[in-house]
Structure formats: structure tokens, C-alpha cells
Scaffold this motif. Structure first.
Motif: not given
Length: 234
Positions: A56-71, A205-208
């Protein structure tokens, strides 16, 4: 191995489940008695799911997206097994365990560093594929069975195991434990067995589309994913 920890302190998880996956193949009908089955998984591997992670905060979204891009770029993630209420508890009768600086001083308010009160180690060397080991309790209450634990392996890094059975503990805190899944690499005597923060090197795992945020008013999202144990070290 390019590792990144799952940021559990930033993303409180609403639900967590993990289980050892295995493939058992039936051998067909027997002339007498039940049919036999064969395990083709070499003892199984870990699979799990997390859910109810609220962004719900900008940092939440940014960190989550960065983690998925790392993967997505080939990096590995380290997933903590969320099991705090069931872990072996420390013994409060022992009092607090603290440590000062090398010169004997503490912080200006008189406080010192605190460290874990749950400490176990391998009492004897163990080999890849083992499902039994001799461990020694250094600090903490005795094990009861069913606990998660992990080793930080030299090449495989963080791997989780679960105790199935154990024998009686001797006067020096040693006991044999039976566990699964099979040990991933050789380990020397004295290797630290982490019962306090068991962690698994894993892959999403799974569909991105299922784990990338689907933002809804008012700019919030609930996310989660299924994960599997990573074997990229092989």
C-alpha cells in the motif's frame, strides 16, 4: 550464488505453507498384498506458498517489483520458514545473553549486544543424502520432534530440514535425529544448525502474472506466490 533475502520485516505474510514434494509411482497390482510404490524424487524437495502480502506504500511496490526482477534475471531468493511459535524456545532461567565490545565497554546507556539463545550444532560430520545426524544442544530447551531447521551449506546455501524422530539426549547434549528432506551437501562437525531462523534458497514458481501486483483503488494490491527449492548450484 546471487542471493537476496525475502524482506519479511517489510512484508508481513498473511499465510504461509510449506511441504516436501515427492513423486511416488505405483508398481501395479501385486499377486498378494498391497501394490508397491517407488519414490523417484530421491527423498523429495520443498514446495511452499505465501499469501496475503499487502502492498500500500510506494516502497512496498518498489521493493516487491525489484525482488521479482532480481528473480527474473536469474537471482536466487532466500525464504524464511515462518514458524516462530513452534520453534525450540530458549530457557529464560538462563537470563539474558549479551556481549560487549572488545575492550569491555558497552553502549552509552549501559546496554550491550544481545544474541540468539537457541544454539545447536552438528556433533559429528554428515554426508550428502543423509537423513540422520548427531547434533549437540548448546543453548535452549531440548527438541521434541517436528521442528524446522536449516544449514547454510558451502555451495547450496540455505536448506531446510524437518525432524521426524530423535533418540534420548545424553549428558553432553548429543542426540541422533532423523529428518527429511535428505541432506543437500557434506557438512563438517560443528556446523551451525539454525532452529531460530530456518531459511530456504528458492525460486518463484508459476505464471508471472499471478505474482506481479494487480493494483486496485486506492492504489493497493494483495500479492503472494508459490515457491520451490532451487537446485541451481548443481
Amino acid at each position: 550464488m546471487n542471493l537476496r533475502d525475502f524482506p519479511l520485516t517489510l512484508f508481513p505474510v498473511g499465510s504461509f505453507q510449506a511441504w516436501p514434494a515427492a513423486q511416488k509411482i505405483g508398481g501395479g497390482a501385486a499377486l498378494a498384498g498391497p501394490a508397491q510404490t517407488v519414490d523417484w524424487s530421491a527423498g523429495g524437495w520443498w514446495v511452499g506458498e505465501i499469501g496475503g502480502v499487502e502492498l500500500w506504500t510506494p516502497d512496498h511496490f518498489r521493493v516487491w517489483r525489484a525482488m521479482l526482477m532480481h528473480h527474473a534475471s536469474g537471482g536466487q531468493l532466500v525464504m524464511p520458514f515462518i514458524d516462530d511459535p513452534q520453534r525450540p524456545m530458549d530457557d529464560p532461567a538462563l537470563g539474558p545473553t549479551t556481549s560487549r565490545f572488545n575492550d569491555g565497554t558497552s553502549f552509552s546507556d549501559g546496554s550491550a549486544f544481545a544474541f540468539a539463545r537457541i544454539s545447536f550444532e552438528l556433533a559429528e560430520p554428515a554426508r550428502e543424502g543423509d537423513t540422520t545426524a548427531i547434533i549437540r544442544r548448546l543453548v535452549g530447551r531440548p527438541l521434541l520432534g517436528g521442528e524446522y531447521w536449516s544449514f547454510d551449506h558451502p555451495e547450496a546455501r540455505h536448506r531446510v530440514y524437518c525432524i521426524e524422530a530423535l533418540d534420548d539426549e545424553d549428558a553432553s547434549g548429543r542426540r541422533e535425529v532423523q529428518f527429511g528432506v535428505p541432506l543437500r551437501t557434506d557438512l563438517d562437525s560443528g556446523a551451525f544448525a539454525d532452529f531460530e531462523r530456518p531459511r530456504l534458497t528458492m525460486e518463484v514458481a508459476g505464471d508471472p502474472q499471478s505474482y506481479w501486483p494487480n493494483v486496485k483503488p486506492a492504489f493497493e494490491a494483495e500479492v503472494g506466490f508459490r515457491f520451490i527449492e532451487s537446485f541451481d548450484y548443481l
